[in-house]
Design a protein around this motif. Structure first.
Motif, PDB file in Angstrom:
ATOM      1  N   ALA A 164       0.817  -1.218   0.000  1.00 54.36           N
ATOM      2  CA  ALA A 164       0.000   0.000   0.000  1.00 54.36           C
ATOM      3  C   ALA A 164       0.849   1.267   0.000  1.00 54.36           C
ATOM      4  CB  ALA A 164      -0.943  -0.001   1.198  1.00 54.36           C
ATOM      5  N   SER A 165       2.022   1.217   0.587  1.00 52.95           N
ATOM      6  CA  SER A 165       2.873   2.410   0.628  1.00 52.95           C
ATOM      7  C   SER A 165       3.530   2.701  -0.719  1.00 52.95           C
ATOM      8  CB  SER A 165       3.954   2.253   1.696  1.00 52.95           C
ATOM      9  OG  SER A 165       4.808   1.157   1.383  1.00 52.95           O
ATOM     10  N   LEU A 166       3.526   1.712  -1.605  1.00 60.67           N
ATOM     11  CA  LEU A 166       4.147   1.873  -2.914  1.00 60.67           C
ATOM     12  C   LEU A 166       3.158   2.270  -3.997  1.00 60.67           C
ATOM     13  CD1 LEU A 166       6.474  -1.272  -2.903  1.00 60.67           C
ATOM     14  CD2 LEU A 166       7.051   1.064  -2.247  1.00 60.67           C
ATOM     15  N   SER A 167       1.914   1.811  -3.830  1.00 56.94           N
ATOM     16  CA  SER A 167       0.915   2.066  -4.862  1.00 56.94           C
ATOM     17  C   SER A 167      -0.476   2.021  -4.250  1.00 56.94           C
ATOM     18  CB  SER A 167       1.023   1.006  -5.969  1.00 56.94           C
ATOM     19  OG  SER A 167       0.006   1.165  -6.935  1.00 56.94           O
ATOM     20  N   PRO A 168      -1.403   2.875  -4.718  1.00 58.76           N
ATOM     21  CA  PRO A 168      -2.778   2.829  -4.199  1.00 58.76           C
ATOM     22  C   PRO A 168      -3.412   1.457  -4.430  1.00 58.76           C
ATOM     23  CG  PRO A 168      -2.420   4.822  -5.487  1.00 58.76           C
ATOM     24  CD  PRO A 168      -1.218   3.950  -5.713  1.00 58.76           C
ATOM     25  N   ILE A 169      -4.269   1.042  -3.498  1.00 54.37           N
ATOM     26  CA  ILE A 169      -4.971  -0.239  -3.607  1.00 54.37           C
ATOM     27  C   ILE A 169      -6.322  -0.002  -4.276  1.00 54.37           C
ATOM     28  CG2 ILE A 169      -6.044  -2.115  -2.308  1.00 54.37           C
ATOM     29  CD1 ILE A 169      -3.889  -1.749  -0.198  1.00 54.37           C
ATOM     30  N   ASN A 170      -6.610  -0.768  -5.304  1.00 57.02           N
ATOM     31  CA  ASN A 170      -7.878  -0.643  -6.027  1.00 57.02           C
ATOM     32  C   ASN A 170      -8.808  -1.781  -5.644  1.00 57.02           C
ATOM     33  OD1 ASN A 170      -7.085   1.644  -7.580  1.00 57.02           O
ATOM     34  ND2 ASN A 170      -5.875   0.293  -8.892  1.00 57.02           N
ATOM     35  N   GLU A 171     -10.011  -1.446  -5.185  1.00 54.64           N
ATOM     36  CA  GLU A 171     -11.009  -2.456  -4.855  1.00 54.64           C
ATOM     37  C   GLU A 171     -11.930  -2.700  -6.046  1.00 54.64           C
ATOM     38  OE1 GLU A 171     -12.997  -2.140  -1.041  1.00 54.64           O
ATOM     39  OE2 GLU A 171     -11.495  -0.685  -0.371  1.00 54.64           O
ATOM     40  N   ILE A 172     -12.453  -3.905  -6.137  1.00 52.70           N
ATOM     41  CA  ILE A 172     -13.411  -4.256  -7.174  1.00 52.70           C
ATOM     42  C   ILE A 172     -14.755  -3.618  -6.824  1.00 52.70           C
ATOM     43  CG2 ILE A 172     -14.644  -6.167  -8.289  1.00 52.70           C
ATOM     44  CD1 ILE A 172     -12.227  -7.938  -7.618  1.00 52.70           C
ATOM     45  N   PRO A 173     -15.398  -2.910  -7.738  1.00 55.02           N
ATOM     46  CA  PRO A 173     -16.701  -2.291  -7.443  1.00 55.02           C
ATOM     47  C   PRO A 173     -17.730  -3.342  -7.034  1.00 55.02           C
ATOM     48  CG  PRO A 173     -15.800  -1.459  -9.510  1.00 55.02           C
ATOM     49  CD  PRO A 173     -14.934  -2.613  -9.105  1.00 55.02           C
ATOM     50  N   ASP A 174     -18.650  -2.951  -6.161  1.00 60.12           N
ATOM     51  CA  ASP A 174     -19.657  -3.890  -5.655  1.00 60.12           C
ATOM     52  C   ASP A 174     -20.453  -4.538  -6.774  1.00 60.12           C
ATOM     53  OD1 ASP A 174     -18.896  -3.473  -3.064  1.00 60.12           O
ATOM     54  OD2 ASP A 174     -20.554  -2.129  -2.556  1.00 60.12           O
ATOM     55  N   SER A 175     -20.804  -3.775  -7.799  1.00 59.09           N
ATOM     56  CA  SER A 175     -21.610  -4.331  -8.888  1.00 59.09           C
ATOM     57  C   SER A 175     -20.865  -5.442  -9.611  1.00 59.09           C
ATOM     58  CB  SER A 175     -21.999  -3.225  -9.871  1.00 59.09           C
ATOM     59  OG  SER A 175     -20.840  -2.585 -10.396  1.00 59.09           O
ATOM     60  N   LEU A 176     -19.566  -5.251  -9.827  1.00 59.45           N
ATOM     61  CA  LEU A 176     -18.764  -6.286 -10.491  1.00 59.45           C
ATOM     62  C   LEU A 176     -18.536  -7.469  -9.556  1.00 59.45           C
ATOM     63  CD1 LEU A 176     -17.176  -7.315 -12.866  1.00 59.45           C
ATOM     64  CD2 LEU A 176     -15.220  -5.919 -12.114  1.00 59.45           C
ATOM     65  N   ALA A 177     -18.306  -7.191  -8.265  1.00 66.22           N
ATOM     66  CA  ALA A 177     -18.125  -8.268  -7.288  1.00 66.22           C
ATOM     67  C   ALA A 177     -19.373  -9.141  -7.213  1.00 66.22           C
ATOM     68  CB  ALA A 177     -17.804  -7.682  -5.916  1.00 66.22           C
ATOM     69  N   GLU A 178     -20.533  -8.518  -7.285  1.00 58.74           N
ATOM     70  CA  GLU A 178     -21.792  -9.273  -7.264  1.00 58.74           C
ATOM     71  C   GLU A 178     -21.897 -10.176  -8.488  1.00 58.74           C
ATOM     72  OE1 GLU A 178     -26.635  -8.479  -6.986  1.00 58.74           O
ATOM     73  OE2 GLU A 178     -25.226  -6.794  -6.961  1.00 58.74           O
TER      74      GLU A 178
END
Length: 246
Positions: A199-213
């Motif tokens: 996390a200190s090297l690069s931003p963490i991207n989460e999968i959007p809820d709609s795609l996760a569903e």
């Protein structure tokens, strides 16, 4: 579909295999943590669980004891872990479909359950648990049987439970189901732990809820494959050490 075998002998071998495989994967916590499987039959639930004092890598089918939801040992001479009984009996009492229950204290699992947001949608594996994962507040070591009702509420109809500051729990209609759910829940936690280190090297991207569903729905469509994977795990165990069947 319910794949639960009718034979107690088969259930004993499957649960013992799960313990041995868990030891191979480093899931054990010395003689603590526990897996259980409900035995078929009418009336109050009865389930197989490990006797207190054995390491996962030494558990055999004949070692498993039969316990009812009142805490009586119906078959077997050894005692059981009281906290384990509280947790497993709670689930077996509340969920007829939860034939197998697995609980672990893995490093990755305990790290993630300490996080305020719990499991994040960071990868394909974690999406299997999108809206299918409960959270239970920590109350101390589970010696109080009154906590069972709260565990049941926290689990609801989910396939797994995050026991905050404690560990992971999976449920399934068979040993194969519960084992695969635990395998991938723990793997999702391992990935989250590894991601946090970056996390200190690069931003963490989460999968959007709609795609996760959407992806979660895809996983639901292939849940029958859990048994194919389980058979492969058991073949591997048989090649390495079939003594779990004793």
């Amino acid at each position: 579909m319910n794949h639960l075998p009718e034979s107690e002998t088969v259930l004993r071998e499957q649960l013992a295999a799960a313990y041995r495989l868990a030891a191979m994967m480093g899931w054990e916590d010395t003689i603590y943590t526990h897996f259980s499987v409900r035995l078929p039959g009418a009336g109050e639930p009865r389930f197989l669980i490990n006797p207190f004092g054995l390491m996962f890598d030494e558990i055999c089918a004949s070692d498993l004891i039969v316990v009812d939801v009142n805490g009586r040992v119906l078959d077997g001479k050894s005692d059981y872990n009281l906290a384990g009984f509280t947790i497993h009996s709670a689930v077996h009492m509340a969920r007829d479909d939860a034939h197998c229950v697995m609980h672990t204290h893995t490093l990755a699992g305990m790290a993630v359950v300490a996080c305020e947001r719990g499991l994040l949608n960071l990868n394909q594996i974690s999406t299997e648990f999108h809206d299918r994962l409960g959270y239970h507040e920590y109350e101390g070591v589970a010696f109080n049987l009154e906590e069972r009702a709260r565990i049941q509420t926290s689990l609801g109809n989910n396939i797994a439970l995050m026991l905050k500051h404690h560990g992971l729990l999976s449920v399934g209609q068979s040993v194969a189901d519960a084992f695969q759910i635990m395998f991938y829940l723990n793997r999702a936690c391992e990935i989250q732990l590894a991601t946090a280190q970056l996390a200190s090297l690069s931003p963490i991207n989460e999968i959007p809820d709609s795609l996760a569903e959407h992806v979660c729905g895809q996983f639901k469509g292939v849940e029958h494959e859990r048994h194919v994977v389980w058979d492969a795990w058991v073949r591997k165990l048989d090649r390495l050490d079939p003594s779990y069947k004793d």
